[in-house]
Design an enzyme around this catalytic site. Sequence first.
Site, short mmCIF file in Angstrom:
data_model
loop_
_atom_site.label_atom_id
_atom_site.label_comp_id
_atom_site.label_asym_id
_atom_site.label_seq_id
_atom_site.Cartn_x
_atom_site.Cartn_y
_atom_site.Cartn_z
N ASP A 84 0.85 -1.18 0.00
CA ASP A 84 0.00 0.00 0.00
C ASP A 84 0.88 1.24 0.00
OD1 ASP A 84 0.55 0.78 2.87
OD2 ASP A 84 -0.32 -1.20 3.19
N GLU B 53 21.73 -21.28 -19.42
CA GLU B 53 20.88 -20.47 -18.54
C GLU B 53 21.69 -19.30 -17.95
OE1 GLU B 53 17.47 -23.46 -16.73
OE2 GLU B 53 19.50 -23.56 -15.90
#
Length: 728
Positions: A534, A614
């Site tokens: 928030d 990777e």
Amino acid sequence: MIACDAQTNLFTISTRRTTYQMKADRHRVLLHTYYGPRVDGADLSYLIRYADRGFSPNPNEVGDERDYSLDTLPQEYSTCGVGDFRLPCVEFEPPDGSRLADLRYTGYERRPGKYALPGLPAFFGGAEEWETLVIFLEDAAAGMLVELYYGVQEDCDLITRAVRVVNRGRETVRLRRCASLCLDFQRGDLDFITFDGCHVMERCLNRTPLRPGIQSVESVRGTSSHHHNPFVILCEPEAGEEWGLCYGAMLVYSGNFQAAAERTQLENNRLLLGINPYHFCWTLEPGESFTAPEAALICSPDGFARMSCQFHRALRRHLIRDPYQGERRPVLINNWEATEFDFDAEKLVDIARGATGLGIEMFVMDDGWFGARDTDRSGLGDWSVNQKKLPGGLEALVPRIQALGLQFGLWVEPEMVSERSQLYQDHPDWTLGAPHRPQTRGRSQLVLDFSRPEVRAHIYQALRRILDSADIAYLKWDMNRSLSDVWSAAAPAGRQGEIFHRYVLGVYEVLDRLRQDYPRLLIEGCSGGGGRFDAGMLYYTPQIWCSDNTDAVDRLRIQYGTSFCYPVSTVGAHVSAVPNAQTGRTTDMATRGVAAMPGTFGYEMDLRWCTPEERETIRRQVAFFKEHYALIQTGDYYRLSDPFRNGTYTAWAHVSQDRREVLVCLVTGSTHAAQPFQTLRLRGLEGSARYRADSGQIFTGDALMHAGCPIPLLPGDYQAVQIYFRAE
Ligand code: DGJ
């Protein structure tokens, strides 16, 4: 711009594209006349209609004027129990036991710059960018003054609101509710959009037409919660990304909240946003005041895209504080998903070593480094290094990490305590819990009573000791349970209704002290992922771990919902190992990288087990992210598809503020044979500009926005592509 007409008591707030207006009428009732697309030079109170409606009563002073009722008029800040039966903003309980509030206008003040709220997070800015309007209302019978604050930031179309209630009488008054924002719409045909979910699936968008009665989302968990977010949208039924009127409303607060929309007998709507009245009761002695958290509004006349971009700008420029407002944040590796509690110094150094040579800049040691913390059932509260795992403590470990060329970051969970800890043995009464009742555990832990100054002081000193013991550049501040048994041993019975809010104020206070004493410390907020995502937390922690769900495909949905209000720079997102711990799904490293890039970016895995291919992908990902950092973090973010409705692909774009650079990102869903050819229409470009794609192909902005950009065929499940365009 704020225009105040003292003759007519008309107050008009203008931002770049919107107008907000209110007027105190002949009875000194402050009416809300309009909020919407900009209308200059008009008194819009002609929109207000008067009608005698059965069972809608009339204030005493209007006599037989039966078409005047607080129940039917659009209120700027609604009253309680005196004739308006819709959602009330404020409720006073003096010693006589009445629970009413009747507010009348008494005056106003205009101030340069942005008001501040003591002890609370709030948007900020100087007089060159902000103006403040304060409107004074009073309830003469209760002796209460209500100050309505409006902060105006024209450029972002941002209007902030806050409320201060002052007891100016001679008696003690209990404040039973105090909303931050009331918005009365003189129309009923609006949709209500909320962002809901649960732990590991936060902020999923839900949209429903408002029906008669009250619809609300709220939290009573002591945090804003995974389950609902204190950000909601009201919009026209036809509103979409690029069209339709919409209103975003956010609460700059991290505790219990309520966002309620009421469709009334007149087919109008009222939106209320603020602290949840559940278990809220604040005692005001004569002369004392209470300040409600800030709320913020942005109205967009043309759809969600614009509204989101404006919220993103507002948060980046006026809520996130320096130095991390502008400074680049490090690409990090965190050991949690790789080890959980099972590590020692050698293992951590090996993991850190595995991250070298890839462009990664920081190593973060997560949970498990302190006290008797071998599982999540013990140790919280004992903030000293577990010497068995880390001999020599942080003083020994941190230089070893730094010698690998990495900064060091650390996980803490300061608001909690395990019963199996020294802190709990010493201070069992420092936890929330009512007398004669067994305490409810969450993740086997109890909640420290942050409403108490001595608890905060103890924890703050413990944090200081850690931070001063080594060169720590970053803190991940976690919080892993909801508040229950909310009762403080330090507060009298009549003050227990203050504890939920005092707890939040306590957390803010400790975070603020940390910021003052360690201004360069980067703090990442976290509450089991996004349980406290928030704007309140963002004022103290410029980024928040978005979700414990790191599955690339699920993250597309979580980040989609999050993006309606919160900017990319606040979204903690990492690449993690496969099969994913939450979903069991396997996706390519490339896809995981693309999904994590609209965020703070990093890795949550042991890179030693990656294949050379990777590792090469990771090296390129990190380099790409750094190269386009400014575009990704400070550009406008455009959603180009809705992952809840489009299973074929999820796409979004970052467009630089000058519209010269564009990065389009797309991840496909599960694959099917005979893939159709698709084009993706971009947003926010300069129509006449010529954009060169990284393939060399040139398109005009209009072509990309209206005709679209061809999506390459991508065989296989969950494939990703990024296309970079630069204007010539
Ligand atoms: C919850 C967080 O969201 C995770 O990332 C991790 O830090 C754990 N807590 C540790 O307990």
